[in-house]
Design a protein around this motif. Structure first.
Motif, PDB file in Angstrom:
ATOM      1  N   ALA A 186       0.041  47.529 -12.289  1.00 47.93           N
ATOM      2  CA  ALA A 186      -1.155  46.717 -12.525  1.00 47.93           C
ATOM      3  C   ALA A 186      -0.918  45.707 -13.633  1.00 47.93           C
ATOM      4  N   SER A 187      -0.230  46.121 -14.693  1.00 49.59           N
ATOM      5  CA  SER A 187      -0.011  45.187 -15.798  1.00 49.59           C
ATOM      6  C   SER A 187       0.909  44.045 -15.374  1.00 49.59           C
ATOM      7  N   HIS A 188       1.845  44.321 -14.453  1.00 49.78           N
ATOM      8  CA  HIS A 188       2.710  43.252 -13.950  1.00 49.78           C
ATOM      9  C   HIS A 188       1.958  42.333 -12.991  1.00 49.78           C
ATOM     10  N   MET A 189       0.911  42.893 -12.386  1.00 43.94           N
ATOM     11  CA  MET A 189       0.192  42.134 -11.366  1.00 43.94           C
ATOM     12  C   MET A 189      -0.820  41.159 -11.962  1.00 43.94           C
ATOM     13  N   ILE A 190      -1.262  41.427 -13.195  1.00 45.55           N
ATOM     14  CA  ILE A 190      -2.373  40.650 -13.764  1.00 45.55           C
ATOM     15  C   ILE A 190      -2.135  39.136 -13.685  1.00 45.55           C
ATOM     16  N   LEU A 191      -1.008  38.683 -14.233  1.00 46.08           N
ATOM     17  CA  LEU A 191      -0.810  37.230 -14.302  1.00 46.08           C
ATOM     18  C   LEU A 191      -0.622  36.568 -12.935  1.00 46.08           C
ATOM     19  N   PRO A 192       0.255  37.107 -12.064  1.00 42.18           N
ATOM     20  CA  PRO A 192       0.322  36.481 -10.735  1.00 42.18           C
ATOM     21  C   PRO A 192      -1.015  36.533  -9.997  1.00 42.18           C
ATOM     22  N   PHE A 193      -1.739  37.620 -10.187  1.00 40.02           N
ATOM     23  CA  PHE A 193      -3.047  37.754  -9.549  1.00 40.02           C
ATOM     24  C   PHE A 193      -3.991  36.660 -10.041  1.00 40.02           C
ATOM     25  N   ILE A 194      -4.076  36.501 -11.359  1.00 37.97           N
ATOM     26  CA  ILE A 194      -4.966  35.469 -11.918  1.00 37.97           C
ATOM     27  C   ILE A 194      -4.568  34.080 -11.400  1.00 37.97           C
ATOM     28  N   THR A 195      -3.264  33.818 -11.392  1.00 40.26           N
ATOM     29  CA  THR A 195      -2.794  32.510 -10.924  1.00 40.26           C
ATOM     30  C   THR A 195      -3.268  32.245  -9.500  1.00 40.26           C
ATOM     31  N   LEU A 196      -3.050  33.226  -8.646  1.00 42.52           N
ATOM     32  CA  LEU A 196      -3.389  33.061  -7.243  1.00 42.52           C
ATOM     33  C   LEU A 196      -4.905  32.926  -7.051  1.00 42.52           C
ATOM     34  N   VAL A 197      -5.664  33.723  -7.785  1.00 40.73           N
ATOM     35  CA  VAL A 197      -7.124  33.632  -7.697  1.00 40.73           C
ATOM     36  C   VAL A 197      -7.570  32.235  -8.121  1.00 40.73           C
ATOM     37  N   LEU A 198      -7.037  31.752  -9.239  1.00 35.76           N
ATOM     38  CA  LEU A 198      -7.467  30.448  -9.756  1.00 35.76           C
ATOM     39  C   LEU A 198      -7.164  29.325  -8.777  1.00 35.76           C
ATOM     40  N   VAL A 199      -5.947  29.310  -8.215  1.00 35.49           N
ATOM     41  CA  VAL A 199      -5.620  28.184  -7.337  1.00 35.49           C
ATOM     42  C   VAL A 199      -6.414  28.239  -6.036  1.00 35.49           C
ATOM     43  N   ASN A 200      -6.691  29.444  -5.541  1.00 32.25           N
ATOM     44  CA  ASN A 200      -7.470  29.536  -4.296  1.00 32.25           C
ATOM     45  C   ASN A 200      -8.954  29.304  -4.534  1.00 32.25           C
ATOM     46  N   TYR A 201      -9.413  29.754  -5.685  1.00 29.03           N
ATOM     47  CA  TYR A 201     -10.824  29.679  -6.026  1.00 29.03           C
ATOM     48  C   TYR A 201     -11.356  28.246  -5.937  1.00 29.03           C
ATOM     49  N   GLY A 202     -10.589  27.309  -6.499  1.00 28.75           N
ATOM     50  CA  GLY A 202     -11.038  25.918  -6.541  1.00 28.75           C
ATOM     51  C   GLY A 202     -11.417  25.392  -5.173  1.00 28.75           C
TER      52      GLY A 202
END
Lengths: 321, 304
Positions: A186-202
């Motif tokens: 989970a700790s390794h997933m946080i940053l890639p997860f946030i990145t992907l959420v942010l780019v798709n979210y827009g």
């Protein structure tokens, strides 16, 4: 559901997959050298073995026949041997695809939920400060290069946040429990997860906002207001119901964007998924692996689109008739 | 070129159209502030490229093993990289490649998109079916992945990268052009031209083309920024114009040299910022033009 609609969509998907396979066949024949020597780049192979492989892949046959052999092999899941890993491409892909889905599916769901929420609010408060902030930031996130955004998060993490920025786990660590393993993952997933959420979210927010603005101008919505329904109910129940259709229509392009985003996110965070495999295959000039990864990504996108269209058919009765 | 009166008239009509468009763009620029801002930023970039050798005393190929990974200082405004190259210099020299790739790829995009959109919308039928299948295919596959695959196979020279981006990005333009042509076809003046015996090519060039040009221009401008982003992403993924300096390459180097993982921000932040600022200012212009041209109304441009 109407069979014409079904067959039309299925036909179009099969055609797309067929185009993809053909493109891939042509492209990888353009490479200099014999596909066999490319596919099995191993100096220890004897002439006999090479001849056997040429026969197996039909390279002594005319090109059209080679094409059908290639199609047949691909359909059976035989994508050749990776130069670099010296192991069947299909095996590597199966191993990596789990990691990709683990990241991509939750990120897509979260970005859709966030996008719907802020998109609706933004349309409801059209022209307000909230709207300006939401649509402005969505526009920026939508167009920001994914790998650069990821890199900014890496810089922030190294200097301030101290979250892991590479891979899926700490190497050389033995987990004493399942929980510890999950925590590390989970700790390794946080940053890639946030990145992907942010780019798709827009993209999702802008889409929902635009469709919601159209819907809010409709007479029936004003009628609900006049009748005195609560605003939350009007927006999220009746408004959203009508926003779903245009959103689903645009989802096919969103799927492509989201997958491109995943490829770049995995690359910058060394997340061992199919997307990262593309980067590694380019780096190692590992053509069978590149071809395999490309086909898996492209075919999944085509299938995801088919599913989205079928859902559309389920929701919108007009399509069925 | 004078094969007959008809081709002469085509030529005159196109010149008139070009003059009109130019005048229209000038007057739009005067009144639209987002286009003004976009143009100003781009002008700054162009000046920086043109004056690059005078702005910085380093050349892109100058390395200095004694000063690697230097943070920004008075000698190196943006610091140095793993080979002691001046990062300010590299970033400034990168402008040119992005502009060249963006403009050339967008030109290819515009031509293919326009031709496909016109043919598909005007003729309809099987041609339309086939072309739209291709458009949908291109819209739904993650194009960056296909670009990476093609780029790593046919080579990564600047010309092939331009070609790849141009050949894969035309579908949005084709779709917009087609939808306008479809609605135009129903207009009485097209019907009138046809009943007077005008040929298909005459109707397309004389009556339909002028109406779709404004939207095509707006979308082409937008595709310049798409192309610039695609190019940077390609190079970052290890494909494309390794010989010419560009921001994608600087970002790639920052990543592969381990500078990013070491938290060396001056290597990673400036190229991305310059890339995004250029692409955004182009988008400002594109969006401004799109709004001004109001695509759904044919009478805006066919006044003569």
């Amino acid at each position: 559901m109407n069979t014409t609609f079904l067959t039309r969509r299925a036909f179009s998907s099969v055609l797309s997959i067929f185009i993809l396979l053909s493109i891939s066949f042509i492209l990888f024949r353009l490479l200099p050298g014999d596909p066999i020597s490319l596919m099995f780049r191993d100096p220890r192979l004897t002439q006999d073995q090479l001849a056997y492989l040429r026969e197996k892949f039909g390279l002594n046959k005319p090109l059209w026949e080679q094409y059908f052999i290639y199609l047949w092999n691909t359909v059976r899941g035989d994508l050749g041997i990776s130069f670099y890993y010296k192991q069947p491409v299909t095996e590597i892909l199966l191993e990596r695809i789990v990691n990709t889905l683990m990241l991509l599916i939750p990120a897509t769901i979260v970005s859709i939920l966030l996008g719907v929420l802020t998109g609706v609010v933004s349309a409801w408060r059209h022209g307000s400060l909230v709207d300006k902030v939401v649509s402005g930031s969505a526009l920026v996130l939508y167009t920001l290069p994914t790998y650069w955004l990821g890199g900014l998060l890496i810089l922030a993490s190294i200097n301030y946040l101290h979250l892991p920025v590479t891979g899926m786990r700490d190497y050389g660590v033995h987990y004493s429990s399942m929980l510890e393993h999950l925590y590390d993952l989970a700790s390794h997933m946080i940053l890639p997860f946030i990145t992907l959420v942010l780019v798709n979210y827009g993209g999702f927010t802008l889409l929902v906002r635009a469709s919601m603005l159209d819907v809010l101008g409709e007479d029936y919505i004003r009628t609900y207001y006049a009748v005195g329904f609560r605003e939350g109910r009007i927006l999220f129940k009746y408004g959203l119901k009508n926003v779903m259709l245009p959103t689903l229509t645009a989802i096919s392009i969103a799927i492509a964007t989201s997958v491109s985003g995943a490829v770049l996110t995995e690359t910058i965070f060394t997340w061992p998924g199919v997307g990262r495999l593309i980067y590694e295959a380019v780096y190692n000039r590992d053509y069978p692996l590149l071809q395999g990864a490309f086909l898996v990504i492209a075919v999944s996108v085509v299938l995801a689109n088919l599913i989205a269209d079928l859902l559309y058919g389920l929701i919108d009765p007009r399509v069925r008739t | 070129m004078t094969t007959g009166g008809s081709s002469n008239r085509f030529a005159t009509s196109l010149t008139v159209l070009a003059k009109d468009m130019l005048w229209e763009i000038v007057s739009i620029t005067r009144r639209n502030s987002s286009i003004k801002i976009g143009l100003t930023i781009i002008l700054v970039y162009i000046v920086l490229t043109a004056l690059a050798p005078y702005i910085t005393s380093y050349r892109p190929e100058d390395t200095d093993p004694s000063s690697i990974f230097q943070p920004p200082n008075s000698k190196h405004w943006f610091g140095t990289d793993e080979m002691g190259r001046d990062l300010f210099t590299l970033n400034i020299y990168s402008i040119k490649t992005s502009l060249i790739v963006g403009l050339s790829a967008a030109a290819i995009t515009a031509i293919i998109g326009l031709v496909v959109g016109l043919i598909s919308g005007y003729y309809g039928g099987l041609v339309d079916e086939v072309l739209m299948q291709v458009v949908n295919f291109l819209l739904t596959i993650p194009s960056i992945v296909l670009m990476i695959v093609i780029g790593s196979i046919i080579g990564s020279g600047i010309a092939s990268v331009i070609l790849i981006i141009g050949l894969l990005n035309w579908s949005p333009i084709a779709r917009v052009v087609r939808s306008i042509v479809l609605s135009l076809k129903e207009w009485a003046y097209i019907e009138a031209a046809r009943s007077l015996g005008a040929s298909n090519s005459w109707i397309i060039i004389r009556h339909i083309l002028p109406a779709v040009i404004p939207v095509t221009i707006a979308n082409t401008v937008l595709s310049v920024s798409t192309a610039i982003f695609s190019h940077a992403a390609l190079v970052f993924m290890g494909v494309g114009s390794i010989g010419d300096w560009n921001w994608g390459l600087i970002l790639y180097n920052a990543y592969t040299s381990g500078a990013l993982a070491a938290g060396i921000w001056w290597y990673f932040i400036p190229p991305g910022t310059m890339l995004v600022a250029l692409a955004y200012s182009i988008m400002l212009i594109g969006n401004g033009l799109e709004k001004e041209f109001n695509p759904r109304l044919p009478q805006t441009s066919s006044q003569h």
